[in-house]
Design a protein around this motif. Structure first.
Motif, PDB file in Angstrom:
ATOM      1  N   THR A 230      -1.502  -0.753   8.243  1.00 54.39           N
ATOM      2  CA  THR A 230      -0.621  -0.893   6.872  1.00 54.39           C
ATOM      3  C   THR A 230      -1.738  -1.086   6.062  1.00 54.39           C
ATOM      4  O   THR A 230      -2.794  -0.611   5.879  1.00 54.39           O
ATOM      5  N   PRO A 231      -0.795   0.212   4.310  1.00 53.72           N
ATOM      6  CA  PRO A 231      -1.902  -0.209   3.203  1.00 53.72           C
ATOM      7  C   PRO A 231      -2.008  -1.323   3.136  1.00 53.72           C
ATOM      8  O   PRO A 231      -1.410  -2.053   2.788  1.00 53.72           O
ATOM      9  N   ASP A 232      -3.173  -1.651   2.432  1.00 46.12           N
ATOM     10  CA  ASP A 232      -3.353  -3.448   1.790  1.00 46.12           C
ATOM     11  C   ASP A 232      -3.094  -3.292   0.574  1.00 46.12           C
ATOM     12  O   ASP A 232      -2.381  -4.553   0.503  1.00 46.12           O
ATOM     13  N   THR A 233      -2.217  -2.334  -0.184  1.00 42.60           N
ATOM     14  CA  THR A 233      -1.943  -2.516  -1.107  1.00 42.60           C
ATOM     15  C   THR A 233      -0.063  -3.283  -1.475  1.00 42.60           C
ATOM     16  O   THR A 233       0.764  -3.023  -1.923  1.00 42.60           O
ATOM     17  N   GLU A 234       0.134  -2.876   0.194  1.00 36.25           N
ATOM     18  CA  GLU A 234       1.783  -3.073   0.832  1.00 36.25           C
ATOM     19  C   GLU A 234       1.692  -4.493   1.587  1.00 36.25           C
ATOM     20  O   GLU A 234       2.580  -3.558   3.215  1.00 36.25           O
ATOM     21  N   GLN A 236       3.753  -6.261   2.147  1.00 37.71           N
ATOM     22  CA  GLN A 236       5.529  -6.461   3.127  1.00 37.71           C
ATOM     23  C   GLN A 236       5.262  -4.856   3.632  1.00 37.71           C
ATOM     24  O   GLN A 236       6.377  -5.641   5.308  1.00 37.71           O
ATOM     25  N   LEU A 237       5.151  -4.417   3.881  1.00 36.12           N
ATOM     26  CA  LEU A 237       5.168  -3.272   5.070  1.00 36.12           C
ATOM     27  C   LEU A 237       4.442  -4.031   6.383  1.00 36.12           C
ATOM     28  O   LEU A 237       4.666  -3.674   7.775  1.00 36.12           O
ATOM     29  N   ARG A 238       3.127  -4.894   6.015  1.00 34.14           N
ATOM     30  CA  ARG A 238       2.549  -5.272   7.590  1.00 34.14           C
ATOM     31  C   ARG A 238       3.511  -6.416   8.459  1.00 34.14           C
ATOM     32  O   ARG A 238       4.001  -6.404   9.199  1.00 34.14           O
ATOM     33  N   LYS A 240       6.942  -6.022   7.647  1.00 35.57           N
ATOM     34  CA  LYS A 240       8.102  -5.693   8.096  1.00 35.57           C
ATOM     35  C   LYS A 240       7.797  -5.072   9.890  1.00 35.57           C
ATOM     36  O   LYS A 240       8.126  -5.356  10.627  1.00 35.57           O
ATOM     37  N   VAL A 279       7.584   2.601   8.383  1.00 33.20           N
ATOM     38  CA  VAL A 279       5.854   2.366   8.147  1.00 33.20           C
ATOM     39  C   VAL A 279       4.452   3.063   7.835  1.00 33.20           C
ATOM     40  O   VAL A 279       4.802   3.831   9.040  1.00 33.20           O
TER      41      VAL A 279
END
Length: 416
Positions: A230-234, A236-238, A240, A279
């Protein structure tokens, strides 16, 4: 089959050390068979017994149905590279091969042919003591090919070769097998074995661990997984997505680079879960284990010398829950199944059930893998293995002798 190598119940002891125990396998013509195992597992000792350089303590090994020493003009039927350094340094490459040819009744013109095959024609008249390690390997391969044999054994044939030489050896092995010859190759280079071998025989502490095709070996000793990023900058998505995958019945392990290793769910299902949880995915790719990864999992219980940091390595991590593959152990889970412990000091291995016949007919032949995950309990009254920690108490495994001439067996200095 005329050129098949067959070992049945092969055992070799040097004094109180057991190098090979109850080893049974077949090496068939037409394929490249890789011979794998950790250092000290008994590979070199096994090859020496095949070639009649060591006598087995019990059991037998034959080539085309006959022991090596009973083969008529064995050098014309069997070629081997066991020790590339077994050359008189004062002789030229050509004279070394000429001596071997004269002993076996091979015409001198064949010497020049094999020198050309291995690429040493330009240094044929130079003394071998000035040869590099790679040149010595090429000379050893030339000696193995000298009699145009149907059976070939190579112990670490690419040792010291540059990438071009390694590619040449790989193509040579495949070409020899394609001609219907029996090719048996021992190597520690897993990446090369994955490209060269069709079939594998794997041993550990002198016992058979696996005898199967490369593809089956990888499938039986690894679990495929999906790599998800998932995007490294987020971050919380990982988290989730990880929770949603777990809730759906998948298993998630974090990777060192921030990606997720997912097992238990197909890729389309993972994609659907990511879409449903809103996501974004930067990566969703399948991963199949390499031969090296599968080999490490299979043999980690049979390694004698291990760094204290090995437990942190990714290849030593257990497979995710529910993803443990079945180990290739003949008979495991069947009534009467029994896995013996490693051979013990004193040359007396624990005996398994005497009424269990192996694939070659003899009692105990094809004994199941003692290093596989725990199976059914041993039969009532069967001896139990002692407490054993590989790092604290290496098992007694004899190294293979370095001499190249048949002789009365003595305790060896080194084994691979």
């Amino acid at each position: 089959m005329r050129s098949m190598i067959e070992a049945v119940g092969l055992t070799k002891r040097y004094g109180d050390k057991t190098a090979v125990y109850n080893l049974s396998f077949q090496v068939r013509p037409g394929t490249v068979t890789g011979f794998l195992g950790p250092n000290g597992s008994g590979k070199s000792t096994t090859m020496r017994m095949i070639l009649g350089l060591d006598n087995p303590t019990s059991g037998q090994v034959t080539i085309g149905g006959y022991p090596y020493r009973r083969l008529p003009n064995a050098a014309r039927q069997v070629g081997a590279l066991i020790d590339a350094k077994a050359v008189h340094g004062g002789r030229s490459a050509r004279n070394h091969l000429l001596c071997l040819a004269q002993l076996s009744g091979i015409p001198a013109r064949r010497v020049d042919e094999v020198l050309g095959v291995v690429g040493l024609q330009d240094v044929a008249r130079k003394r071998s003591k000035g040869f590099s390690l790679g040149m010595g390997q090429r000379l050893g391969i030339a000696a193995a090919l000298l009699g145009d044999p149907q059976v070939l054994l190579f112990d670490e044939p690419v040792n010291g070769l540059d990438p071009e030489g390694i590619l040449w050896v790989r193509n040579l092995m495949k070409a020899l097998a394609a001609e219907g010859r029996t090719v048996f190759v021992s190597s520690h280079l897993m990446s090369e074995m994955a490209l060269t071998a069709d079939h594998l025989i794997v041993i550990g502490r002198g016992q058979l661990l696996a005898d199967m095709s490369v593809q089956d070996f990888i499938a039986a000793n690894s679990a495929g997984f999906a790599r998800v990023r998932t995007p490294d900058t987020e971050p919380q998505l990982r988290e989730k997505l990880s929770g949603a995958i777990t809730e759906a019945g998948g298993h998630v392990l974090p990777e060192q680079d921030g990606a997720l290793r997912v097992t238990g769910l197909p890729l389309p299902r993972i994609s659907d879960i990511a879409h449903a949880t809103d996501v974004r995915l930067w990566e969703l790719s399948p991963h199949q284990a390499s031969l090296e990864e599968a080999y490490m999992r299979m043999t980690q219980g049979a390694v004698d010398y291990r760094s204290t940091t090995d437990q942190k390595a990714g290849l030593m991590q257990p497979l995710p829950p529910g993803a443990q593959p079945p180990m290739p152990v003949p008979g495991q889970g069947q009534p009467g199944w029994y896995a013996p412990p490693p051979p013990q000091p004193g040359g007396q291995p624990f005996a398994g059930p005497q009424d269990q016949a192996g694939p070659y007919g003899g009692p105990g032949a094809g004994t199941p893998n003692p290093y596989a995950q725990a199976g059914p309990a041993a039969p009532q009254g069967a001896p139990q293995p002692p407490a054993h920690t590989p790092a604290a108490q290496p098992p007694a495994v004899a190294p293979a002798p370095q001499t190249s001439a048949p002789a009365t067996p003595t305790e060896p200095e080194d084994a691979r």
